[in-house]
Design a protein around this motif. Structure first.
Motif: not given
Length: 239
Positions: A72-75, A80-81, A83, A98, A100
């Protein structure tokens, strides 16, 4: 490896990490890291496992129906997220959970109900602790009633110079109770009032009677005796 307790299928209190993957984590292999067999958060019956076994790309997940995991999201390189969702059609999905990943450690994100429940439980625990501590300072004695006794109060009393306190015959609590008992007795046994005869005062007598009494008292008063002569002086004899 997983840390925590898996009892009751409550995954909010555990975490998982594989130290061998941490230095090489990136958005391209984070799903492979998450799908490790030792990861307690990963469902083996998901569509990702089917795609992996058939050596297909993740784009085929959109054509399947069932549970799947997506990034879902990466930084990079710290967060890292991922789902977990239920796919019903190529355009319709239902989020389930979710997760993380922070510095390679995987956690499950709590849902709103769990967050509210945790906050309420923490608040209730704090309030209960405050009441328990307050009750520990409460004192009671039949002659004094209730009062507060704090620890710092003892230190202040020890620091103060000792002075003799005047002992009261009774406390406010005792006086209050006695007054209540007296009022109760008065209501049960009301006092009996007797009629008192009126006595006339001297000022109420007529003026003639007063003058007559003054005359009688003056007539009864004896006359003053005449002054007596002193005895003659004795002369000394001459020898």
């Amino acid at each position: 490896m997983a840390s925590g307790d898996l009892r009751g299928n409550n995954l909010l209190g555990i975490s998982w990490v594989d130290s061998g993957w941490v230095p090489i984590l990136n958005p391209g292999n984070v799903l492979d890291y998450f799908s490790e067999r030792s990861n307690p958060f990963y469902d083996r019956t998901c569509n990702n496992e089917v795609v992996k076994m058939q050596r297909l790309t993740l784009d085929h997940l959109n054509q399947m129906v069932g549970v799947e995991y997506i990034l879902l999201h990466a930084q990079e390189p710290i967060l890292y997220i991922i789902r977990k969702q239920q796919r019903q059609s190529p355009t319709q999905v239902i989020p389930l959970a979710d997760y993380y990943i922070i510095a390679g450690v995987v956690y499950q994100a709590p849902d709103l109900g769990s967050v509210i429940s945790s906050r309420v439980l923490s608040a209730v625990h704090g309030i209960q602790s405050a009441f328990d501590e307050a009750m520990s300072y409460c004192r009671y004695h039949p002659s004094k009633g209730y009062w507060w006794h704090f620890k710092d109060q003892e230190e202040r009393e020890k620091a103060k110079p000792k002075s003799k306190k005047k002992e009261e015959p009774s406390s406010f609590f005792q006086r209050q109770r006695v007054d209540a008992l007296l009022i109760d007795l008065r209501n049960k046994f009301p006092p009996t009032f007797y009629q008192v005869m009126e006595v006339k005062k001297e000022s109420d007598l007529p003026a003639e009677t007063v003058k007559q009494e003054e005359r009688e008292s003056a007539s009864k008063t004896p006359a003053p005796a005449p002054p007596s002569k002193p005895p003659p002086e004795k002369r000394a004899r001459l020898q």
